[in-house]
Design an enzyme around this catalytic site. Sequence first.
Site: not given
Ligand code: IMP
Length: 422
Positions: A13, A16, A40-41, A223
């Site tokens: 977040d 990017k 989520g871009h 991420q």
């Molecule tokens: P997962 O990727 O859905 O398995 O989530 C694992 C961890 O990564 C969690 O803490 C999510 O909130 C975090 N996470 C996954 N994708 C994002 C992102 O795009 N932005 C921020 N945190 C993310």
Amino acid sequence: MNSLAIIGAQWGDEGKGKITDLLGEKTDLVVRFQGGNNAGHTIIVDEEKIVLHQLPSGILRENCVSVIAHGVVFEPEAFLEELAKVESKIKVSPERLKISLNATVITTYHKILDAAREGKSSNKIGTTGKGIGPAYEDKAARRALKVKDLLNKEALLKKLKISMEEKGHLFKEVYSVEVPSIEEEALRLLALGDKLAPYITDTFSYLDKEARSGKKVLFEGAQGVLLDIDYGSYPYVTSSSTSAAGVFTGAGTTNGQVDERLGIVKAYTTRVGEGPMPTEITDAIGVEIQKIGNEFGATTGRKRRCGWLDLPALKYAVKASSLTSLALTKVDVLSGLKTLKVCEAYEINGKTYDCAFPGLDLEEATPVLKEVKPFNDKFESESYTSELQEYIKLIEDAVGIPVGIVAFGPERKQIHFRKSYL
Ligand code: IMP
């Protein structure tokens, strides 16, 4: 400079999407190499907000080809919905969008398993619930469906059966949840495969050919380094290689290198989901930053936890991804705050650490905070107050690489370049 990677230097977040979109103007290819629709871009064009989850952020530029490479976990149904939304704004032909035949498919079973675990297990991670972890598990366990399998009924049925051998037991005996039959899931996926067929290709050879012919390539990370499966705050991480190393396994490069590795860092820190965050602010200032910064997850809508800029974590991200410069985003959110602090080090069990490392016990970290002069900039021009200049310099001195971009808002025109890219 022919290749550049955009890497999140915190817990995701960082903004990017908007930097990728902006640099997309100068690039020929934008490539996603890891993650899936957990990303989520957010991009704002002419005051309209567009959130991309699986489509590379270059998709909004007619000059760019968007590539979803083999390191991605791909959710076909969500993808087609996202594509339909984007197509209502800009035409996307198969010449401009390529999906790797070898990307791993996220099935209904992965999503159900993700949700069941988050609901019941004692190891709650706070995932996005998109099935990311279970899909990467199947990949590592060598029983995943690949995108090419969506075009072949026999292979699809065979692989779904294998992947359900253990999951069937988990769904029934451990989590007591109903799931679609293998035949139902196979028919659903085959129908999606039909629609995706024109976009499916060997992206590895395509990228190799384009890069060799001198095309400019931008690799778009999702991420951030602190969520990396190896470099991140394990176990509170995502399941992919979010650092620059992911480019090499998840997409491939022609000359074995990425010329510029641009780390994106917010002027403060945020985190969604569970896990340690040493600089989290639990008082009113944290709430204020959360409100001013509109810090809600772009994928799940969850409130993001907010904290001061964490220099030990940033220094680590710079090292772990060999970053060459930084883009400092959301600087406007801090402008006008009465108090401003940064974390210079952690204290853990009587020891001081000024840089994080894999396995450092962040849960036990007490931040060593330094008060810095607050700044109040209006951002009408590219000349900043001396206080903001000091804030930027403090970051550059701490991490040893330049801040090449400063973003003070979500719109294309609110981003200043202090260095040229691509
Ligand atoms: P997962 O990727 O859905 O398995 O989530 C694992 C961890 O990564 C969690 O803490 C999510 O909130 C975090 N996470 C996954 N994708 C994002 C992102 O795009 N932005 C921020 N945190 C993310």
